[in-house]
Design a protein around this motif. Structure first.
Motif, PDB file in Angstrom:
ATOM      1  N   ASP A 119       0.812  -1.211   0.000  1.00  0.00           N
ATOM      2  CA  ASP A 119       0.000   0.000   0.000  1.00  0.00           C
ATOM      3  C   ASP A 119       0.847   1.264   0.000  1.00  0.00           C
ATOM      4  O   ASP A 119       0.331   2.342  -0.268  1.00  0.00           O
ATOM      5  N   GLY A 120       2.126   1.118   0.331  1.00  0.00           N
ATOM      6  CA  GLY A 120       3.008   2.267   0.343  1.00  0.00           C
ATOM      7  C   GLY A 120       4.407   1.857   0.757  1.00  0.00           C
ATOM      8  O   GLY A 120       4.656   0.700   1.117  1.00  0.00           O
ATOM      9  N   PHE A 121       5.319   2.813   0.688  1.00  0.00           N
ATOM     10  CA  PHE A 121       6.714   2.581   1.008  1.00  0.00           C
ATOM     11  C   PHE A 121       7.211   3.675   1.930  1.00  0.00           C
ATOM     12  O   PHE A 121       6.827   4.830   1.780  1.00  0.00           O
ATOM     13  N   LEU A 122       8.059   3.308   2.858  1.00  0.00           N
ATOM     14  CA  LEU A 122       8.697   4.260   3.756  1.00  0.00           C
ATOM     15  C   LEU A 122      10.187   3.962   3.773  1.00  0.00           C
ATOM     16  O   LEU A 122      10.598   2.815   3.936  1.00  0.00           O
ATOM     17  N   GLU A 123      10.979   5.004   3.612  1.00  0.00           N
ATOM     18  CA  GLU A 123      12.430   4.834   3.665  1.00  0.00           C
ATOM     19  C   GLU A 123      12.884   4.837   5.121  1.00  0.00           C
ATOM     20  O   GLU A 123      12.393   5.618   5.934  1.00  0.00           O
ATOM     21  N   LYS A 124      13.796   3.918   5.466  1.00  0.00           N
ATOM     22  CA  LYS A 124      14.344   3.864   6.827  1.00  0.00           C
ATOM     23  C   LYS A 124      15.576   4.759   6.907  1.00  0.00           C
ATOM     24  O   LYS A 124      16.322   4.837   5.953  1.00  0.00           O
ATOM     25  N   PRO A 125      15.851   5.402   8.032  1.00  0.00           N
ATOM     26  CA  PRO A 125      14.965   5.482   9.193  1.00  0.00           C
ATOM     27  C   PRO A 125      13.747   6.320   8.857  1.00  0.00           C
ATOM     28  O   PRO A 125      13.828   7.290   8.102  1.00  0.00           O
ATOM     29  N   ILE A 126      12.626   5.928   9.412  1.00  0.00           N
ATOM     30  CA  ILE A 126      11.359   6.573   9.098  1.00  0.00           C
ATOM     31  C   ILE A 126      11.331   7.987   9.669  1.00  0.00           C
ATOM     32  O   ILE A 126      11.659   8.209  10.823  1.00  0.00           O
ATOM     33  N   ASP A 127      10.924   8.906   8.832  1.00  0.00           N
ATOM     34  CA  ASP A 127      10.763  10.305   9.225  1.00  0.00           C
ATOM     35  C   ASP A 127       9.329  10.508   9.719  1.00  0.00           C
ATOM     36  O   ASP A 127       8.371  10.064   9.062  1.00  0.00           O
TER      37      ASP A 127
END
Length: 154
Positions: A119-127
């Motif tokens: 459903d979506g993507f988040l780059e680590k480390p998460i902001d």
């Protein structure tokens, strides 16, 4: 998000599937700050995630299914791709929003090219700002799971 001003918001339950302890600590802190999750479960590999998901909500003693899964792709054993594929193949699990945690923009592009059913993507480390924006603008998550009408809500 428009259309939510007259509603009650209920914090969600989140399953974090991550094997890196530093990323777990950062994500836990982020979720506390964002006040999005009232229940957080952390598992360290794909097999544990699938076991947790398949056992959740089957009886009153079991925790309910999570409202949201944050999924690292590079896991020991069953990797995140396998977890996501199995979740989408099981009718009881396929509706749960899954946000893939990626290590870099390049990694995210590779994942998108694979056309994973995330459903979506988040780059680590998460902001924090990125996370809140993504979750609050994801209609399926926000409207179906977190937001309930003020009138008649139980």
């Amino acid at each position: 998000m428009s259309g939510t001003s007259g509603s009650q918001f209920q914090p969600a339950s989140v399953l974090l599937v991550e094997d890196n302890l530093a990323d777990v600590r950062l994500t836990v802190e982020l979720l506390r700050e964002a006040r999005v999750a009232n229940r957080l479960t952390v598992v360290g590999n794909g097999s544990e995630a699938l076991s947790h998901l398949r056992g959740a909500g089957l009886s009153e003693d079991d925790p309910p299914l999570p409202d949201l899964v944050l999924l690292d792709l590079d896991l020991p054993g069953t990797d995140g791709r396998g977890v996501l594929a199995q979740m989408r193949a099981e009718p009881r699990l396929r509706h749960i929003p899954v946000f893939v945690l990626t290590a870099s923009v390049t990694h995210r592009q590779m994942v998108q090219e694979e056309e994973l059913d995330a459903d979506g993507f988040l780059e680590k480390p998460i902001d924090l700002d990125t996370f809140v924006h993504l979750v609050t603008h994801h209609d399926r998550f926000w409207l179906e799971l977190v937001c309930s009408p003020a009138a008649g809500a139980q």
